[in-house]
Scaffold this motif. Sequence first.
Motif, PDB file in Angstrom:
ATOM      1  N   PHE A  67      13.811   2.727  22.909  1.00  0.00           N
ATOM      2  CA  PHE A  67      12.855   1.868  22.214  1.00  0.00           C
ATOM      3  C   PHE A  67      12.130   2.650  21.120  1.00  0.00           C
ATOM      4  O   PHE A  67      11.938   2.177  20.009  1.00  0.00           O
ATOM      5  CB  PHE A  67      11.859   1.314  23.231  1.00  0.00           C
ATOM      6  N   LYS A  68      11.768   3.883  21.503  1.00  0.00           N
ATOM      7  CA  LYS A  68      11.052   4.720  20.549  1.00  0.00           C
ATOM      8  C   LYS A  68      11.953   5.056  19.359  1.00  0.00           C
ATOM      9  O   LYS A  68      11.507   5.063  18.208  1.00  0.00           O
ATOM     10  CB  LYS A  68      10.636   6.014  21.268  1.00  0.00           C
ATOM     11  N   TYR A  93      14.349   3.210  18.203  1.00  0.00           N
ATOM     12  CA  TYR A  93      14.430   2.037  17.326  1.00  0.00           C
ATOM     13  C   TYR A  93      13.295   2.063  16.311  1.00  0.00           C
ATOM     14  O   TYR A  93      13.484   1.793  15.134  1.00  0.00           O
ATOM     15  CB  TYR A  93      14.330   0.728  18.126  1.00  0.00           C
ATOM     16  N   GLY A  94      12.109   2.359  16.806  1.00  0.00           N
ATOM     17  CA  GLY A  94      10.943   2.391  15.919  1.00  0.00           C
ATOM     18  C   GLY A  94      11.107   3.433  14.837  1.00  0.00           C
ATOM     19  O   GLY A  94      10.894   3.152  13.650  1.00  0.00           O
ATOM     20  N   ILE A  95      11.500   4.653  15.251  1.00  0.00           N
ATOM     21  CA  ILE A  95      11.669   5.725  14.267  1.00  0.00           C
ATOM     22  C   ILE A  95      12.752   5.346  13.262  1.00  0.00           C
ATOM     23  O   ILE A  95      12.613   5.532  12.051  1.00  0.00           O
ATOM     24  CB  ILE A  95      12.035   7.048  14.980  1.00  0.00           C
ATOM     25  N   ALA A 123      13.613   2.333  12.350  1.00  0.00           N
ATOM     26  CA  ALA A 123      13.124   1.307  11.421  1.00  0.00           C
ATOM     27  C   ALA A 123      12.325   1.946  10.298  1.00  0.00           C
ATOM     28  O   ALA A 123      12.526   1.630   9.112  1.00  0.00           O
ATOM     29  CB  ALA A 123      12.267   0.288  12.167  1.00  0.00           C
ATOM     30  N   ILE A 124      11.435   2.869  10.662  1.00  0.00           N
ATOM     31  CA  ILE A 124      10.630   3.515   9.620  1.00  0.00           C
ATOM     32  C   ILE A 124      11.517   4.346   8.703  1.00  0.00           C
ATOM     33  O   ILE A 124      11.363   4.329   7.477  1.00  0.00           O
ATOM     34  CB  ILE A 124       9.539   4.383  10.264  1.00  0.00           C
ATOM     35  N   VAL A 182      14.599   3.779   7.973  1.00  0.00           N
ATOM     36  CA  VAL A 182      15.320   2.888   7.055  1.00  0.00           C
ATOM     37  C   VAL A 182      14.419   2.496   5.894  1.00  0.00           C
ATOM     38  O   VAL A 182      14.828   2.530   4.725  1.00  0.00           O
ATOM     39  CB  VAL A 182      15.828   1.628   7.803  1.00  0.00           C
ATOM     40  N   GLY A 183      13.175   2.154   6.209  1.00  0.00           N
ATOM     41  CA  GLY A 183      12.240   1.783   5.149  1.00  0.00           C
ATOM     42  C   GLY A 183      12.080   2.893   4.128  1.00  0.00           C
ATOM     43  O   GLY A 183      12.175   2.665   2.919  1.00  0.00           O
ATOM     44  N   MET A 184      11.874   4.108   4.631  1.00  0.00           N
ATOM     45  CA  MET A 184      11.689   5.262   3.730  1.00  0.00           C
ATOM     46  C   MET A 184      12.949   5.545   2.942  1.00  0.00           C
ATOM     47  O   MET A 184      12.896   5.870   1.756  1.00  0.00           O
ATOM     48  CB  MET A 184      11.384   6.519   4.550  1.00  0.00           C
ATOM     49  N   MET A 214      15.198   3.460   2.047  1.00  0.00           N
ATOM     50  CA  MET A 214      15.323   2.466   0.974  1.00  0.00           C
ATOM     51  C   MET A 214      14.449   2.855  -0.211  1.00  0.00           C
ATOM     52  O   MET A 214      14.862   2.758  -1.365  1.00  0.00           O
ATOM     53  CB  MET A 214      14.883   1.087   1.483  1.00  0.00           C
ATOM     54  N   LEU A 215      13.239   3.292   0.098  1.00  0.00           N
ATOM     55  CA  LEU A 215      12.337   3.720  -0.971  1.00  0.00           C
ATOM     56  C   LEU A 215      12.956   4.884  -1.741  1.00  0.00           C
ATOM     57  O   LEU A 215      12.973   4.896  -2.977  1.00  0.00           O
ATOM     58  CB  LEU A 215      10.991   4.129  -0.372  1.00  0.00           C
ATOM     59  N   VAL A 249      16.146   5.725  -1.916  1.00  0.00           N
ATOM     60  CA  VAL A 249      17.318   5.286  -2.675  1.00  0.00           C
ATOM     61  C   VAL A 249      16.889   4.615  -3.970  1.00  0.00           C
ATOM     62  O   VAL A 249      17.435   4.870  -5.041  1.00  0.00           O
ATOM     63  CB  VAL A 249      18.167   4.310  -1.818  1.00  0.00           C
ATOM     64  N   LEU A 250      15.880   3.768  -3.851  1.00  0.00           N
ATOM     65  CA  LEU A 250      15.386   3.037  -5.019  1.00  0.00           C
ATOM     66  C   LEU A 250      14.896   4.015  -6.091  1.00  0.00           C
ATOM     67  O   LEU A 250      15.279   3.926  -7.256  1.00  0.00           O
ATOM     68  CB  LEU A 250      14.249   2.121  -4.563  1.00  0.00           C
ATOM     69  N   ASN A 260      17.762   6.056  -7.544  1.00  0.00           N
ATOM     70  CA  ASN A 260      18.532   5.219  -8.439  1.00  0.00           C
ATOM     71  C   ASN A 260      17.868   5.064  -9.789  1.00  0.00           C
ATOM     72  O   ASN A 260      18.504   5.199 -10.842  1.00  0.00           O
ATOM     73  CB  ASN A 260      18.588   3.837  -7.784  1.00  0.00           C
ATOM     74  N   ILE A 266      13.339  -4.643  11.067  1.00  0.00           N
ATOM     75  CA  ILE A 266      12.862  -3.355  10.563  1.00  0.00           C
ATOM     76  C   ILE A 266      11.337  -3.344  10.514  1.00  0.00           C
ATOM     77  O   ILE A 266      10.677  -2.425  11.003  1.00  0.00           O
ATOM     78  CB  ILE A 266      13.451  -3.062   9.165  1.00  0.00           C
ATOM     79  N   PHE A 317       9.772  -3.413  14.185  1.00  0.00           N
ATOM     80  CA  PHE A 317       9.874  -2.134  14.897  1.00  0.00           C
ATOM     81  C   PHE A 317       9.010  -1.061  14.239  1.00  0.00           C
ATOM     82  O   PHE A 317       8.387  -0.248  14.932  1.00  0.00           O
ATOM     83  CB  PHE A 317      11.334  -1.673  14.981  1.00  0.00           C
ATOM     84  N   TYR A 337       6.092   0.881  16.211  1.00  0.00           N
ATOM     85  CA  TYR A 337       6.051   2.341  16.312  1.00  0.00           C
ATOM     86  C   TYR A 337       4.739   2.878  15.746  1.00  0.00           C
ATOM     87  O   TYR A 337       4.094   3.729  16.349  1.00  0.00           O
ATOM     88  CB  TYR A 337       7.246   2.956  15.559  1.00  0.00           C
ATOM     89  N   LEU A 397       5.479   3.086   3.123  1.00  0.00           N
ATOM     90  CA  LEU A 397       6.153   1.798   3.297  1.00  0.00           C
ATOM     91  C   LEU A 397       5.527   0.753   2.377  1.00  0.00           C
ATOM     92  O   LEU A 397       6.230  -0.086   1.814  1.00  0.00           O
ATOM     93  CB  LEU A 397       6.027   1.319   4.742  1.00  0.00           C
ATOM     94  N   LEU A 424       6.684  -0.073  -1.176  1.00  0.00           N
ATOM     95  CA  LEU A 424       7.766  -1.039  -1.376  1.00  0.00           C
ATOM     96  C   LEU A 424       7.229  -2.402  -1.805  1.00  0.00           C
ATOM     97  O   LEU A 424       7.888  -3.134  -2.532  1.00  0.00           O
ATOM     98  CB  LEU A 424       8.575  -1.196  -0.088  1.00  0.00           C
ATOM     99  N   PHE A 481      17.924  -3.632  -9.276  1.00  0.00           N
ATOM    100  CA  PHE A 481      18.577  -2.915  -8.176  1.00  0.00           C
ATOM    101  C   PHE A 481      19.679  -3.796  -7.582  1.00  0.00           C
ATOM    102  O   PHE A 481      20.792  -3.327  -7.311  1.00  0.00           O
ATOM    103  CB  PHE A 481      17.513  -2.579  -7.133  1.00  0.00           C
ATOM    104  N   ILE A 532       9.924  -5.892   3.863  1.00  0.00           N
ATOM    105  CA  ILE A 532       9.627  -5.022   5.013  1.00  0.00           C
ATOM    106  C   ILE A 532       8.127  -4.761   5.143  1.00  0.00           C
ATOM    107  O   ILE A 532       7.542  -4.992   6.204  1.00  0.00           O
ATOM    108  CB  ILE A 532      10.412  -3.687   4.927  1.00  0.00           C
TER     109      ILE A 532
END
Lengths: 450, 490
Positions: free
Chosen positions: A35-36, A38-40, A42-43, A45-47, A49-50, A52-53, A56, B274, B277, B281, B298, B301, B312, B354
């Motif tokens: 579970f923990k 998953y949380g890490i 998710a964060i 993935v968010g970072m 994406m930032l 990558v953006l 780019n 996303i 979660f 967290y 975050l 974004l 993008f 997100i």
Amino acid sequence: MTDISHQSAPQSRHAGSLLQKDSRTVRRNRAEARFKIYGIFAIAVGMLMLAVLVYNIVTRGVGAYSQTFITLDVELLESKLDKNGNRNLEEIKKVTTFGYAPLIKNAFEKKVEELGIKTPLKPKDQAAILSKSAEAQLRDFVIANPDKIGETIEFRFLANSRVDGYMKGRVTRESIANDKSISVEQLDLVDQLHKAGVLNKTFNIDFITGADASDQRPEAAGMGVSMIGSLFMMLVVLALALPIGVAASIYLEEFAPRNWLTDIIEVNISNLAAVPSIVFGILGLAVFINYMHLPMSAPLVGGLVLTLMTLPTIIISTRASLKSVPPSIRDAALGVGASKMQAVFHHVLPLAAPGILTGTIIGLAQALGETAPLLLIGMVGFIASNAPDSIASGLLSPNSAMPAQIYEWAKRADPAFYERAWGGIIILLVFLVTMNTVAVILRRRFERRW
Amino acid sequence: MPTYWLVLSLLVLAAVGYVLGRNRALQTAGGDTRALHSLPNYYGLNVALTSLVPALGVLIVWMLVQPVFVDSRVSTLIPDSAVPEDATLDLVMSDVRRVADGLDEAVEQGALTPSEARQLDAEATDIRARLGEVGVALGSDVRPEVLRAAQRYRQLTSVGKTAMSIVVAVLALGGLAWSYSQTHKDFRARNVVEKGVLALLVVAASLAILTTIGIVFSMFFETINFFGLHSWKDFFFGSTWAPNFRGDSELSILPLLWGTLYISFVALLVSVPIGLFAAIYLSEYANGATRSFAKPLLEILAGIPTIVYGLFALLTVGPMLADVFAKGGLLGVEWMTGATSVVTAGVVMGIMLIPFVSSLSDDIINAVPQSMRDGSLGLGATQSETVRQVVLPAALPGIVGAILLAASRAIGETMIVVMGAGAIAKFSLNPLESMTTITTRIVSQLTGDTDFASPETLVAFALGLTLFVLTLGLNVLALYIVRKYREQYE
């Protein structure tokens, strides 16, 4: 006591050592760890994406800030530019850009000969690696300095967007197989010129200060004029949204009686903040352009639309900062004989000012990046080629805005414009980051905790 | 532009009034401020506001009303027979305005003298050519009745402008004189000024309501016009979106609504897990340092303009997906035909959403009382069991509200779908096909040359109104749920 509790202590359902976990505990602990994660995740993935953006934007946009230039010595032939030899400006102006083409062609031929480069290309095709704006650049120079006719002067001309793409690695010998505007021989020539130091890639200030250019000349397009358009829009927003927003918040927070009318206004403001921005564009088109006949594409209209859009943001943040001023300040002012209006304007408002300023800057930053309403009032599809010459024309004559300019470039077919679009985004983000940083610093510095 | 000068002279007059009022009050008190009822500045402000505010108010109202009045008077000059078969009165009126503006322009540039402009004859002179010389392009030759209407239009407008200047000047000077004559040491200036300022504050606050009324009305009337030209049954229940500028188009909202909802669904599919979660967290596991580092990052974004996400989608995500799924791609399948698709727009929009989901859910999870967690942990539950079985069920209504708010953002989002979703309206389940949305169609129907008499343009207003109602409904519902939920624990 101890004896009794000891005897009646519930027996664990699973006999065994505390040190050795039973299978159920192991399973539960694993579920916990999962579970923990998953949380890490998710964060992360968010970072990601930032990241990558940002990556780019930077990698694809940075190219727009350098441009390929070719240095040539052009002889400004009197026989072509000023046949009568009297330096009459009206007559010099009669020579169109076509009249300048041979001068550039000759200069190019001479340069190639001088460097001893062998190429199967005809002089006309050699000069085709220059931008189509070269003749106009030469003509502008001659009209500005008619006394230089007859001399030989060194010029830096923009290279054609394909040549520029070749220097930046976007265009290769394979990718131009079906491209009529450039040939492999021309690229060979480019290589030789580069080796000779005539053709170079340098920093391109024109991208930041220059005007947009037509479809044919991506190499000459710049953001400058649309930045001025955005500036005028922001001035309108600031001049209207700040006073109106502050006045509305003062009324709602300090004076409004609790009745149904006030309730309606409050519900209204919180809902307006969530209305899609394109709806404000429809409003602007219907009211400002169709009904009031204000000019299409004018920064004034854009500013008015963005004002209506930012008002709720400013009102909400202003109310929050008015609310955070403690009632004791008001009481003290009233206690020494101030009227309610004096208490608000002399004491509460100055104390709330840093918060109001922060909220306004954030609202402006939001308005600066907004595109959708600008599409509907005609700020796209328009080539902003001249900077406005006065405040009135800055407000009323057609212009573009930064995000609208980026959208316009993204729509065009030539990939050379995409690089400009990413480059434009860097400028836009620099503005936004600066504004937000200023807001954060203001908040840190002046925020008072009561 | 004389209006500028008018406003400027009003401001100058107000400044003069301020000085005059202040001085007069001091004079009547013999220079002793203690003898005054209010502070001296209030006397000055009183004079300044009395001369400025009514005049400025009349100026604004006049500028709003005059075009309507002139239009209605001029349009009676155009007989029904003068309106061509394929056009409407609105179209002829816009011709009239253009001719009138053109004549003004010509006079200004000196190509025509004012009296010449008044006596032009449509039969004798080629007005189109003459206006062309000064840079005013007309679409067609000027007919006599249009010219007559344009002349009337110019006349009424200039009379209106003059009358406006006179009325405003009289009001400003009158206000100045009246309030100046009232200024006396016993005049209750502060009370009067404060009443005036309060009235201004009320006006500012009601501007929010005016905006809403403006939004609703501007779309409502055009929508009614649209339903006069196009059947409402086809709009709400038809199955095809095929605008055709030669007329006879099928304009149904359903395929657009399908595209909108499908893309929003994909966006929520990305952002809800996303975001949720991440919120769990950050609020349940992370220590202070992680939290103060990850949360602002975050939230960046959410601060990035949508045009950046649009680019993008168009230039990065779309081509990447096409490399995998299109013809000649990595998988060797041909599920995608171009770079634009539901997934392209949906995924990018999901990234944008997100932080919306995460920060709203974060607030809501934090609002769950600590005692509930303590109780659950005390009974021996692990932390994840506490979150799943105690915290989340308690926070569920609030989280639903947060998701609804995110959905309303997704439905109203424009730039990402304009650049990433495509332009084909159809019902399809394949998420790799390009589809179109309500917002993209609004943009495409209202940009470029628009003719406000054709259903193809007016449909944008009906779409806009639907969008407005849809997002407003979602918002009201979401805020209601969130508020109910907050009350539960307060």
